[in-house]
Design a protein around this motif. Structure first.
Motif, PDB file in Angstrom:
ATOM      1  N   SER A   1       0.827  -1.204   0.000  1.00 13.13           N
ATOM      2  CA  SER A   1       0.000   0.000   0.000  1.00 13.13           C
ATOM      3  C   SER A   1       0.863   1.256   0.000  1.00 13.13           C
ATOM      4  CB  SER A   1      -0.932   0.006   1.215  1.00 13.13           C
ATOM      5  OG  SER A   1      -1.838  -1.053   1.161  1.00 13.13           O
ATOM      6  N   PHE A   2       1.903   1.248   0.830  1.00 18.33           N
ATOM      7  CA  PHE A   2       2.764   2.424   0.868  1.00 18.33           C
ATOM      8  C   PHE A   2       3.538   2.576  -0.435  1.00 18.33           C
ATOM      9  CE2 PHE A   2       6.875   4.482   1.854  1.00 18.33           C
ATOM     10  CZ  PHE A   2       6.378   5.728   2.213  1.00 18.33           C
ATOM     11  N   ALA A   3       3.974   1.463  -1.020  1.00 19.67           N
ATOM     12  CA  ALA A   3       4.710   1.525  -2.279  1.00 19.67           C
ATOM     13  C   ALA A   3       3.867   2.181  -3.367  1.00 19.67           C
ATOM     14  CB  ALA A   3       5.137   0.124  -2.705  1.00 19.67           C
ATOM     15  N   VAL A   4       2.578   1.867  -3.394  1.00 16.70           N
ATOM     16  CA  VAL A   4       1.679   2.478  -4.383  1.00 16.70           C
ATOM     17  C   VAL A   4       1.570   3.982  -4.131  1.00 16.70           C
ATOM     18  CG1 VAL A   4      -0.715   2.607  -5.186  1.00 16.70           C
ATOM     19  CG2 VAL A   4       0.362   0.377  -4.814  1.00 16.70           C
ATOM     20  N   SER A   5       1.389   4.377  -2.866  1.00 16.02           N
ATOM     21  CA  SER A   5       1.264   5.793  -2.531  1.00 16.02           C
ATOM     22  C   SER A   5       2.546   6.553  -2.852  1.00 16.02           C
ATOM     23  CB  SER A   5       0.926   5.947  -1.045  1.00 16.02           C
ATOM     24  OG  SER A   5       0.797   7.317  -0.701  1.00 16.02           O
ATOM     25  N   ALA A   6       3.695   5.943  -2.539  1.00 16.18           N
ATOM     26  CA  ALA A   6       4.976   6.595  -2.814  1.00 16.18           C
ATOM     27  C   ALA A   6       5.199   6.740  -4.315  1.00 16.18           C
ATOM     28  CB  ALA A   6       6.112   5.804  -2.179  1.00 16.18           C
ATOM     29  N   ALA A   7       4.819   5.732  -5.085  1.00 13.89           N
ATOM     30  CA  ALA A   7       4.975   5.800  -6.543  1.00 13.89           C
ATOM     31  C   ALA A   7       4.091   6.902  -7.120  1.00 13.89           C
ATOM     32  CB  ALA A   7       4.628   4.451  -7.167  1.00 13.89           C
ATOM     33  N   GLU A   8       2.886   7.040  -6.597  1.00 19.15           N
ATOM     34  CA  GLU A   8       2.002   8.119  -7.055  1.00 19.15           C
ATOM     35  C   GLU A   8       2.598   9.479  -6.712  1.00 19.15           C
ATOM     36  OE1 GLU A   8      -1.644   7.200  -5.129  1.00 19.15           O
ATOM     37  OE2 GLU A   8      -2.266   5.713  -6.634  1.00 19.15           O
ATOM     38  N   ALA A   9       3.192   9.591  -5.532  1.00 19.79           N
ATOM     39  CA  ALA A   9       3.833  10.848  -5.141  1.00 19.79           C
ATOM     40  C   ALA A   9       4.999  11.168  -6.070  1.00 19.79           C
ATOM     41  CB  ALA A   9       4.312  10.766  -3.695  1.00 19.79           C
ATOM     42  N   GLU A  10       5.787  10.164  -6.416  1.00 19.89           N
ATOM     43  CA  GLU A  10       6.909  10.368  -7.338  1.00 19.89           C
ATOM     44  C   GLU A  10       6.422  10.913  -8.675  1.00 19.89           C
ATOM     45  OE1 GLU A  10       9.787   7.389  -8.074  1.00 19.89           O
ATOM     46  OE2 GLU A  10       9.809   6.674  -5.998  1.00 19.89           O
ATOM     47  N   GLN A  11       5.369  10.309  -9.199  1.00 16.40           N
ATOM     48  CA  GLN A  11       4.859  10.750 -10.497  1.00 16.40           C
ATOM     49  C   GLN A  11       4.337  12.172 -10.426  1.00 16.40           C
ATOM     50  OE1 GLN A  11       5.266   9.115 -13.425  1.00 16.40           O
ATOM     51  NE2 GLN A  11       6.530   7.848 -12.057  1.00 16.40           N
ATOM     52  N   ARG A  12       3.701  12.517  -9.335  1.00 17.93           N
ATOM     53  CA  ARG A  12       3.217  13.890  -9.206  1.00 17.93           C
ATOM     54  C   ARG A  12       4.382  14.878  -9.117  1.00 17.93           C
ATOM     55  NH1 ARG A  12      -0.347  16.852  -4.509  1.00 17.93           N
ATOM     56  NH2 ARG A  12      -0.747  18.743  -5.718  1.00 17.93           N
ATOM     57  N   LEU A  13       5.426  14.494  -8.405  1.00 15.75           N
ATOM     58  CA  LEU A  13       6.598  15.366  -8.297  1.00 15.75           C
ATOM     59  C   LEU A  13       7.270  15.560  -9.648  1.00 15.75           C
ATOM     60  CD1 LEU A  13       8.048  13.989  -4.950  1.00 15.75           C
ATOM     61  CD2 LEU A  13       7.140  16.290  -5.324  1.00 15.75           C
ATOM     62  N   LEU A  14       7.384  14.497 -10.403  1.00  6.24           N
ATOM     63  CA  LEU A  14       8.003  14.610 -11.727  1.00  6.24           C
ATOM     64  C   LEU A  14       7.168  15.502 -12.639  1.00  6.24           C
ATOM     65  CD1 LEU A  14       9.195  10.921 -12.233  1.00  6.24           C
ATOM     66  CD2 LEU A  14      10.617  12.936 -11.783  1.00  6.24           C
ATOM     67  N   ALA A  15       5.850  15.421 -12.507  1.00  2.00           N
ATOM     68  CA  ALA A  15       4.977  16.281 -13.309  1.00  2.00           C
ATOM     69  C   ALA A  15       5.107  17.744 -12.884  1.00  2.00           C
ATOM     70  CB  ALA A  15       3.517  15.820 -13.178  1.00  2.00           C
TER      71      ALA A  15
END
Length: 212
Positions: free
Chosen positions: A193-207
């Protein structure tokens, strides 16, 4: 050329999720803008002193230009931190949520940079305190990690979030109102669950890199 100030608040090193996410953003931002200057300020693994009686007396001395040398010494670090903040265009704060708020080092940094006459002014209107922000033209990004889920806006635990909400309040008080928050939640939940949330955060940061 823009200048970025990165304030790192986690007391952890390589195990810090907020630090890792901040590096994702900062690395991508510098790759896109290699001419930009990056300054790092460590407040999680370096001691930032809390406000003392001597600090308060010096900060509110009625004639700032005539402060005794001893008072100038009491404010030396604060002057440095305020100058650092004012000298940069973009503020990036990486921090975990600690017991529903921010780590003590980051709170100490806040208390050092919220300074009368430097980052805000105070006056009386019919005996009622009025405040004026003095910091202009800056934007901020808060990158945070949280142990549980639901601390974001409209989340079931939103009322318990006194971390990035505190930062928004403080930054707005001194004049930084263009603030974006990116959070990874669920570190204390199961790993997937945390891995999914962290990956979503990464994508938002890159955007976000394209808009900074």
């Amino acid at each position: 050329m823009s200048k970025i100030l990165a304030v790192h608040a986690s007391p952890r090193g390589e195990r810090s999720h907020s630090r890792r996410l901040a590096e994702v953003f900062l690395s991508a931002l510098q790759a896109r803008n290699p001419q930009w200057h990056l300054t790092r300020r460590e407040v999680g693994r370096a001691f930032i002193p809390p406000v003392s009686e001597a600090f308060v007396a010096a900060a509110f001395y009625p004639e700032p230009e005539a402060r005794p040398l001893s008072m100038q010494a009491d404010l030396a670090l604060s002057d440095e931190l305020v100058g650092e903040l004012l000298g940069h265009d973009v503020l990036v704060i990486s921090t975990p949520m600690h017991n529903f708020s921010v780590p003590s080092g980051l709170k100490a940094w806040i208390d050092q940079i919220v300074r009368l006459g430097l980052t805000f002014n105070h006056s009386l209107d019919n005996g009622v305190a009025q405040y004026e922000p003095l910091v202009q033209g800056k934007k901020a990004l808060i990158i945070t990690s949280r142990g549980g889920f639901g601390f974001g806006p409209d989340g079931e635990l939103a009322s318990m979030n006194h971390a990035d909400t505190l930062l928004r309040t403080v930054l707005g008080f001194i004049g930084i109102t263009d603030v974006t928050v990116v959070a990874a939640e669920g570190e204390e939940s199961e790993a997937r669950s945390f891995a999914v949330s962290a990956a979503e955060a990464e994508q938002r940061l890159l955007a976000l890199v394209r808009s900074f």
